[in-house]
Design an enzyme around this catalytic site. Structure first.
Site, PDB file in Angstrom:
ATOM      1  N   HIS B  69       1.124  -1.341   0.133  1.00  0.00           N
ATOM      2  CA  HIS B  69       0.042  -0.079  -0.057  1.00  0.00           C
ATOM      3  C   HIS B  69       0.491   1.332   0.220  1.00  0.00           C
ATOM      4  CE1 HIS B  69      -2.183   3.371   1.866  1.00  0.00           C
ATOM      5  NE2 HIS B  69      -2.950   2.587   1.425  1.00  0.00           N
ATOM      6  N   GLU B  72       1.846   1.649  -3.378  1.00  0.00           N
ATOM      7  CA  GLU B  72       1.174   2.611  -4.184  1.00  0.00           C
ATOM      8  C   GLU B  72       0.916   3.737  -4.178  1.00  0.00           C
ATOM      9  OE1 GLU B  72      -3.092   3.767  -3.197  1.00  0.00           O
ATOM     10  OE2 GLU B  72      -3.015   1.701  -3.011  1.00  0.00           O
TER      11      GLU B  72
END
Lengths: 412, 423
Positions: B69, B72
């Protein structure tokens, strides 16, 4: 179609689905908000032909998982009470059904001859269940802290005014609902509302069929917008809950003409509506204060909201940062590039409206309150004409009215 | 370059599957309705990938939670500004998300598609992390984590997964924790980037209006060849039993929330037919047409707007779950178990089975209206080794017996009830 009903048809055979809906627009009032919010789900849970919840849902499953639902929306000081049915296009119905005909009949049957018991009232069991579910929806809005903070801010902003009434009325209004009054209220809704009817997607409606049913329905009152009132002083309200994150919700009032909607959309996009906006670039990216900080323009309310989720100790700092960015915008600190980016983002969103039947309906229904009938393409044209000076002037019309803090005290 | 045309007579749609020489699989799905073209570039790399083994290295390696994450977020930044600013020039609406098993970067646009595609292919292949940029993100992601901490729906789900799984990383929060993300360094980000963002481990899906030759020419120009390295997921052995049968937490809510369901022995990855059979069973069991849903509704135990069910499965995990708001979550769980017991004794009625098939057929045809739902569907299926049209065909072909067979998975002794109650 008649003085109180308008038909909006957008047939497009490239869609694999179709949708038919009826939206009834009425002024929000404390007396009617709750019953009008309950009624569409009550009338649509069973019909004379399928007189029980399961029988109706089985019929919808047989119709290839067709949907039949109600939707209550709010536009400023108006309530929109909607019923819609949707499903696959007839060419995919391997049983040969005419989907538009099936779903339009279903819709009209609950509108004009809903299921009643022997005393002529809506069935007791359905009433009990729908009332419970409406109260539980209120609870769910409290559970979702982003929604809750926004709603509280809006309530405070329009305290004592029609625009401050919740789209489904208050919890007390719902609790006070009795089954006996509802039949008459349904008739009253059909008589007094302004009807906006939609047929969308891969279907070809017979306008005479609809005119026969809706020609005499509704009344011709024209929906209006919330009148502008200059805020006297900024109202600040703080509530506490055991949360790990605090929510900041700020409401600005603005004096704008209905035809200036795109200008204010553009101003909001520059201010806090996109990843290239001032709020995202500064409050999130430069200051790392939050995950989200964004603005939204509520045209029919004549308001603009800014919302963010932050550490409790950063509430004040974030609020100042938001006001600082607004001040910069009002002082003309906007580049051609920022303006172009905001325009392009809005163009993209406008061009995408036609991709979903729900979005098309929402678009044209919302236009009733500002520029009736305006297409997304016409809105693009208008949008592209605005200059930096226009945006700065529009920002200059924002007046801070309400600041709501939902203060987290560290969670549990 | 191998190009295969995949057709669905049922849906009247087709797409092209392209095996690009760099190792990337590309799906090109033309769509005439609507104005939007949607592109999504994703890696088989999600929050469960904290322990992995590369085919070119000996041992398994463990990294802190939350890197997929974090990556990202950081991939949007490059040396000369962030990707959002580049997309702002084309007007495309860009975004990204990290799930349990994938990380995806996407945009949708109505104009200047080729320019936006070039930006997407460029920034996802150009990592740039420094101490300073990594540190800056901690405040933003910290607030994202806290936002989810206050989200009762998120909490009820993760409490459920933690109660169900002893060791499988599906029990970990997707973004990690405020503590785990404090350990993330540029070195970790580069290491995981170079391991998982290998084109052999990725897919690109484009849905909408585009010129196929132009797209493939751009791919030839932009895609950087990768060594054919395979990444294997390494999990500790997960027992068949649940860790805790019940779990409860109190939060600032007005109405309790629940998540109830059954753990399935994960075993081999499920096929399209497995998914179709389970979807039909769930439709028979708990849809708004079902006797169970009616009983729950009449009993005042659930509401239509929140009740849901899902077959949630993937690498090393599988569970059938039901969720929603309820004043009496225990009674909901009891009613679900009783209905499963009844279906096991009395069998799945053929009428219900046929009706469920029709409903799911319609829902799947309807989903093919939307470029974003097709693109996300194709990508997530392909990263799990499945195919969209094969799934739609399986829904039509699956038999009553195959559906009834799935009932054996729903075992009372493998169930978990997670509840969030008001303070």
């Amino acid at each position: 179609m008649g003085p109180g009903a308008a038909m909006n048809s957008l047939s497009d055979a490239r869609f694999k689905t179709m949708r038919v809906s009826v939206n009834m627009l009425v002024p929000l009032t404390k007396e009617t908000a709750a019953p009008y919010a309950l009624l569409p789900s009550l009338v649509s849970r069973a019909t004379r032909q399928y007189p029980d919840y399961t029988a109706l849902n089985r019929r919808l499953s047989e119709l290839y998982g067709a949907t039949f639902s109600s939707c209550v929306r709010k536009f400023g000081e108006w309530q929109s009470v909607g019923l819609s049915a949707g499903g696959i296009a007839s060419r995919y119905a391997f049983g040969g059904e005419d989907m538009l005909e099936e779903l339009s009949r279903l819709l009209c049957s609950v509108l004009f001859s809903p299921l009643k018991d022997q005393e002529g009232l809506f069935p007791e069991e359905g009433f009990r269940q729908e009332k419970r579910q409406l109260l539980e929806m209120k609870d769910a809005e409290y559970n979702d802290k982003m929604t809750y903070a926004h709603q509280r801010c809006e309530e405070i902003l329009f305290e004592g005014q029609r625009a401050g009434i919740n789209r489904c009325g208050s919890r007390e209004d719902i609790e006070a609902l009795g089954r006996e009054d509802l039949s008459e209220l349904w008739e009253q809704l059909l008589r007094t509302a302004r009807f906006e009817i939609f047929t969308l997607g891969d279907c070809a409606p017979d306008s005479a069929w609809f005119a026969e049913r809706f020609g005499g329905a509704g009344s011709s009152q024209a929906p209006g917008r919330v009148a502008y009132a200059e805020p006297r002083e900024v109202r600040c309200v703080t509530e506490e809950q055991p949360l790990s994150q605090s929510k900041l919700s700020m409401a600005f009032r603005l004096d704008a003409e209905p035809k200036e909607r795109m200008l204010f959309q553009l101003m909001s996009a520059v201010f806090g509506g996109t990843p290239s906006s001032k709020l995202f670039q500064n409050v999130r990216e430069k200051m790392s204060l939050c995950y989200y900080c964004s603005s939204s323009f509520a045209g029919a309310s004549g308001a603009l909201f800014v919302e963010s989720g932050v550490e409790t100790e950063n509430l004040e700092k974030t609020q100042e940062a938001v006001l600082g960015q607004l001040k910069a915008l009002q002082a003309g600190q906007v580049t051609e590039e920022e303006l172009t980016f905001a325009k392009l983002a809005l163009c993209n969103a406008l061009h995408s409206v036609g991709d979903s039947l729900g979005a098309v309906e929402n678009w044209y229904l919302s236009r009733v309150f500002d520029v009736p009938g305006q297409s997304p393409e016409q809105a693009v044209e208008e949008l592209m004409g605005y200059t930096i000076e226009d945006v700065v002037e529009a920002a200059g019309r924002l007046r801070l009215d309400t600041v709501y803090w939902l203060k987290g005290n560290g969670g549990c | 370059m191998e190009i295969q045309k995949v057709k669905s007579p049922r849906a009247g749609d087709h797409y092209f599957k392209v095996c690009h020489p760099t190792g990337l699989t590309i799906y090109l799905y033309p769509k005439e309705s609507g104005n939007t073209t949607y592109a999504i570039f994703g890696a088989r790399y999600g929050s469960i990938d904290n322990c992995f083994r590369r085919s070119d290295e000996p041992g398994p390696e463990t990294v802190p939670e939350g890197i997929a994450h974090y990556l990202e977020h950081k991939l949007f930044e490059s040396e000369d500004g962030d990707a959002f600013a580049r997309f702002a020039r084309t007007g495309a609406s860009a975004n990204a998300y990290t799930s349990f098993e994938s990380t995806c970067y996407l945009f949708s646009c109505t104009e200047r598609f080729m320019e936006s595609l070039e930006i997407l292919l460029d920034f996802v292949q150009a990592p740039y992390f420094t101490e300073e940029t990594v540190k800056k993100e901690q405040g933003i992601i910290g607030q994202e984590i806290k936002m989810y901490d206050d989200d009762p729906q998120w909490r009820v789900l993760f409490n459920y997964l933690r109660a169900m799984y002893h060791s499988h990383p599906i029990r970990l929060d997707i973004a990690g924790t405020v503590e785990s993300i404090a350990k993330i360094t540029p070195e970790y980000l580069y290491r995981c980037y170079r391991t998982f963002y290998n084109l052999h481990n990725m897919a690109l899906v484009i849905v909408g209006k585009f010129d196929q030759d132009q797209v493939l020419n751009l791919c030839d120009k932009m895609l950087k060849p990768c060594e054919p390295v395979r990444v294997d997921r390494v999990f500790q052995k997960e027992p068949e039993t649940v860790a805790e049968p019940t779990v409860e937490e109190r939060l600032a809510v007005a109405l309790p929330l629940f998540q109830f369901g059954f753990k399935e022995e994960a075993g081999a990855l499920k096929t399209e037919k497995d998914l179709a059979a389970m979807e039909i069973l769930l439709e028979v069991l708990a849809s708004e047409s079902s006797p169970l849903f009616r009983r729950l509704l009449d009993g005042g135990l659930v509401n239509e707007s929140s009740f849901s069910y899902e077959y949630f499965e993937g690498a090393g995990y599988a569970t059938v779950m039901f969720g929603g708001e309820s004043h009496d979550p225990e009674a909901v769980a009891r009613a679900i178990k009783e209905e499963i017991g009844r279906l096991k004794r009395e069998g799945v009625p053929r009428d219900d089975f046929e009706r469920a098939k029709r409903a799911l057929y319609g829902e799947n045809i309807s989903a093919l209206n939307s470029a974003s739902s097709i693109a996300n569907g194709v990508l997530n299926l392909t990263l799990k080794g499945r195919e969209l049209f094969a799934y739609i065909d399986a829904l039509a072909q699956v038999t009553l017996e195959e559906v009834a067979e799935k009932l054996t998975i729903l075992r009372e002794d493998r169930s978990v009830l997670s509840v969030i109650r008001p303070l």
